[in-house]
Write a protein that holds these residues in place. Structure first.
Motif, PDB file in Angstrom:
ATOM      1  N   PRO A 185     -39.515 -51.098 -40.668  1.00 28.23           N
ATOM      2  CA  PRO A 185     -38.211 -51.405 -40.624  1.00 28.23           C
ATOM      3  C   PRO A 185     -37.401 -50.447 -41.484  1.00 28.23           C
ATOM      4  O   PRO A 185     -36.310 -49.943 -40.869  1.00 28.23           O
ATOM      5  N   GLU A 186     -37.634 -50.047 -42.522  1.00 27.28           N
ATOM      6  CA  GLU A 186     -36.959 -49.242 -43.287  1.00 27.28           C
ATOM      7  C   GLU A 186     -36.674 -47.822 -42.862  1.00 27.28           C
ATOM      8  O   GLU A 186     -35.611 -47.174 -42.962  1.00 27.28           O
ATOM      9  N   ILE A 187     -37.865 -47.345 -42.083  1.00 24.88           N
ATOM     10  CA  ILE A 187     -37.726 -46.072 -41.479  1.00 24.88           C
ATOM     11  C   ILE A 187     -36.757 -46.154 -40.153  1.00 24.88           C
ATOM     12  O   ILE A 187     -35.879 -45.289 -40.056  1.00 24.88           O
ATOM     13  N   LYS A 188     -36.850 -47.233 -39.310  1.00 31.96           N
ATOM     14  CA  LYS A 188     -35.889 -47.503 -38.216  1.00 31.96           C
ATOM     15  C   LYS A 188     -34.396 -47.528 -38.794  1.00 31.96           C
ATOM     16  O   LYS A 188     -33.524 -46.902 -38.172  1.00 31.96           O
ATOM     17  N   ASP A 189     -34.008 -48.129 -39.810  1.00 29.23           N
ATOM     18  CA  ASP A 189     -32.959 -48.322 -40.219  1.00 29.23           C
ATOM     19  C   ASP A 189     -32.129 -47.166 -40.757  1.00 29.23           C
ATOM     20  O   ASP A 189     -30.993 -46.984 -40.943  1.00 29.23           O
ATOM     21  N   ASN A 190     -32.933 -46.136 -41.071  1.00 28.05           N
ATOM     22  CA  ASN A 190     -32.724 -44.899 -41.804  1.00 28.05           C
ATOM     23  C   ASN A 190     -32.960 -43.740 -40.987  1.00 28.05           C
ATOM     24  O   ASN A 190     -32.986 -42.626 -41.496  1.00 28.05           O
ATOM     25  N   LEU A 191     -33.012 -43.664 -39.943  1.00 29.50           N
ATOM     26  CA  LEU A 191     -33.443 -42.665 -38.743  1.00 29.50           C
ATOM     27  C   LEU A 191     -32.215 -41.722 -38.717  1.00 29.50           C
ATOM     28  O   LEU A 191     -32.229 -40.401 -38.659  1.00 29.50           O
ATOM     29  N   ASP A 192     -30.858 -42.202 -38.757  1.00 29.09           N
ATOM     30  CA  ASP A 192     -29.876 -41.173 -38.746  1.00 29.09           C
ATOM     31  C   ASP A 192     -29.821 -40.144 -39.994  1.00 29.09           C
ATOM     32  O   ASP A 192     -29.682 -38.988 -39.988  1.00 29.09           O
TER      33      ASP A 192
ATOM     34  N   PHE B 240     -31.354 -34.793 -42.261  1.00 27.45           N
ATOM     35  CA  PHE B 240     -32.250 -33.984 -43.194  1.00 27.45           C
ATOM     36  C   PHE B 240     -32.715 -32.990 -42.296  1.00 27.45           C
ATOM     37  O   PHE B 240     -33.116 -31.684 -42.387  1.00 27.45           O
ATOM     38  N   CYS B 241     -33.527 -33.331 -41.263  1.00 31.16           N
ATOM     39  CA  CYS B 241     -34.078 -32.645 -40.425  1.00 31.16           C
ATOM     40  C   CYS B 241     -33.274 -31.377 -39.935  1.00 31.16           C
ATOM     41  O   CYS B 241     -33.793 -30.117 -39.573  1.00 31.16           O
ATOM     42  N   GLU B 242     -32.218 -31.755 -39.071  1.00 32.67           N
ATOM     43  CA  GLU B 242     -31.092 -30.736 -38.644  1.00 32.67           C
ATOM     44  C   GLU B 242     -30.985 -29.667 -39.638  1.00 32.67           C
ATOM     45  O   GLU B 242     -30.850 -28.397 -39.580  1.00 32.67           O
TER      46      GLU B 242
ATOM     47  N   ASN C 158     -34.270 -36.170 -51.722  1.00 33.79           N
ATOM     48  CA  ASN C 158     -33.464 -36.961 -50.681  1.00 33.79           C
ATOM     49  C   ASN C 158     -34.624 -37.650 -49.627  1.00 33.79           C
ATOM     50  O   ASN C 158     -34.212 -38.482 -48.804  1.00 33.79           O
ATOM     51  N   LEU C 159     -36.005 -37.317 -49.863  1.00 36.29           N
ATOM     52  CA  LEU C 159     -36.929 -37.845 -48.922  1.00 36.29           C
ATOM     53  C   LEU C 159     -38.005 -38.612 -49.794  1.00 36.29           C
ATOM     54  O   LEU C 159     -39.223 -38.781 -49.239  1.00 36.29           O
ATOM     55  N   THR C 160     -37.968 -38.624 -51.140  1.00 35.35           N
ATOM     56  CA  THR C 160     -38.899 -39.612 -52.034  1.00 35.35           C
ATOM     57  C   THR C 160     -38.910 -40.899 -51.318  1.00 35.35           C
ATOM     58  O   THR C 160     -40.101 -41.235 -51.291  1.00 35.35           O
ATOM     59  N   TRP C 161     -38.095 -41.627 -50.735  1.00 38.26           N
ATOM     60  CA  TRP C 161     -38.227 -42.771 -50.587  1.00 38.26           C
ATOM     61  C   TRP C 161     -39.313 -42.962 -49.255  1.00 38.26           C
ATOM     62  O   TRP C 161     -40.016 -43.658 -49.104  1.00 38.26           O
ATOM     63  N   LEU C 162     -39.264 -41.786 -48.573  1.00 44.99           N
ATOM     64  CA  LEU C 162     -39.965 -41.540 -47.322  1.00 44.99           C
ATOM     65  C   LEU C 162     -41.375 -41.284 -47.657  1.00 44.99           C
ATOM     66  O   LEU C 162     -42.453 -41.945 -46.909  1.00 44.99           O
TER      67      LEU C 162
ATOM     68  N   ILE D 182     -41.351 -30.337 -40.775  1.00 43.20           N
ATOM     69  CA  ILE D 182     -40.548 -30.748 -39.554  1.00 43.20           C
ATOM     70  C   ILE D 182     -40.926 -29.628 -38.366  1.00 43.20           C
ATOM     71  O   ILE D 182     -40.772 -28.538 -38.610  1.00 43.20           O
ATOM     72  N   ASN D 183     -41.042 -30.184 -37.302  1.00 43.97           N
ATOM     73  CA  ASN D 183     -41.165 -29.542 -36.014  1.00 43.97           C
ATOM     74  C   ASN D 183     -39.983 -30.190 -35.106  1.00 43.97           C
ATOM     75  O   ASN D 183     -39.881 -31.332 -34.990  1.00 43.97           O
ATOM     76  N   GLN D 184     -39.220 -29.026 -34.422  1.00 39.81           N
ATOM     77  CA  GLN D 184     -38.256 -29.293 -33.409  1.00 39.81           C
ATOM     78  C   GLN D 184     -38.706 -28.448 -32.361  1.00 39.81           C
ATOM     79  O   GLN D 184     -38.307 -27.346 -32.555  1.00 39.81           O
ATOM     80  N   ALA D 185     -38.929 -29.193 -31.232  1.00 37.04           N
ATOM     81  CA  ALA D 185     -39.143 -28.473 -30.002  1.00 37.04           C
ATOM     82  C   ALA D 185     -38.149 -28.670 -28.889  1.00 37.04           C
ATOM     83  O   ALA D 185     -37.700 -29.925 -29.023  1.00 37.04           O
TER      84      ALA D 185
END
Length: 245
Positions: free
Chosen positions: A62-69, A74-76, A102-106, A135-138
């Motif tokens: 759930p914590e990942i889903k709640d923080n997807l934005d 970060f990815c962008e 800013n990715l320590t929690w993940l 990160i990969n962006q295709a």
């Protein structure tokens, strides 16, 4: 593309740490798995056992889903500064995303999940660590070639954005000798296929053996270009490798 759970599509194992485990190829757990015996009028066929594990572990946290934005932002930013020269593929600036504040929690979630995978497999270890994270962006029309990850025990993938029409992660039979002579089958499933597409959605966290060949095929979707014609809608994943101490 198959998304079955267990030794056959439609079966699910009960795991002690509440992890969904998908078995793509012949399986060995704590003991031999005895499969349903085919019809045999002679009654002489008593047992069919499958050996050697290829397990895929899927977490939905759930914590990942709640923080997807937050993850998307970060990815962008990170991929916008990356080294890729392609118009339909971007990669992060380096492979040390887990060290960014800013990715320590993940990273903590990935550590905790990795320990559950290790415990499920009854691995003896003192601790584990993320050796690399990137990160990969295709974009539409990009195909990621088949590959494995070296110098690590497990690999993983967090699915951040999966536009409709993009390819799932495809896993390939790691036993090439078994495909030298390959007959046609009456029905295909994870038990006899040489390639299996893993069903995932945004927010899913996957773990698999680093030696397992994988990649993804070309996909097509509306990439929502900006005024300069650049892609703004990506197939985005955060990828990582895990090693033990």
């Amino acid at each position: 593309r198959y998304g079955g759970i267990g030794r056959r599509a439609g079966f699910r194992f009960q795991c002690p740490c509440d992890v969904e485990v998908q078995v793509l190829l012949p399986t060995l757990l704590s003991q031999l798995i005895i499969m349903n015996i085919p019809e045999d009028d002679t009654k002489e066929l008593k047992e069919v056992a499958t050996l050697f594990p290829t397990n895929i572990f899927k977490f939905q946290i759930p914590e990942i889903k709640d923080n997807l934005d937050k993850i998307r932002e970060f990815c962008e930013e990170d991929c916008g500064q990356g080294p890729s020269q392609l118009t339909n593929f971007r990669i992060s600036e380096n492979t040390k995303c887990h060290e960014k504040e800013n990715l320590t929690w993940l990273s903590d979630i990935i550590y905790e999940s990795a320990r559950k995978v290790l415990d499920w497999n009854q691995v003896e270890y003192q601790d584990c660590y993320i050796s690399e994270m990137w990160i990969n962006q295709a974009g539409p029309g990009y195909r990621h070639p088949i590959h494995t990850h070296s110098n690590s025990l497990y690999s993983g993938c967090l699915y951040v954005d999966m536009p409709e029409g993009c390819s799932p992660t495809l896993f390939y039979d790691p036993r090439p000798a078994f495909r030298v002579i390959e007959p046609n089958y009456k029905d295909y499933g994870p038990h006899n296929s040489g390639v299996v597409g893993m069903a995932t959605k945004e927010g899913d966290l996957l773990f698999y053996d680093s030696a397992l060949p994988h990649g993804y095929e070309i996909g097509f979707w509306d990439h929502e270009p900006n005024e300069e014609g650049q892609i703004t809608k990506w197939r985005t994943t955060i990828n990582f490798t895990i090693m033990i101490k």
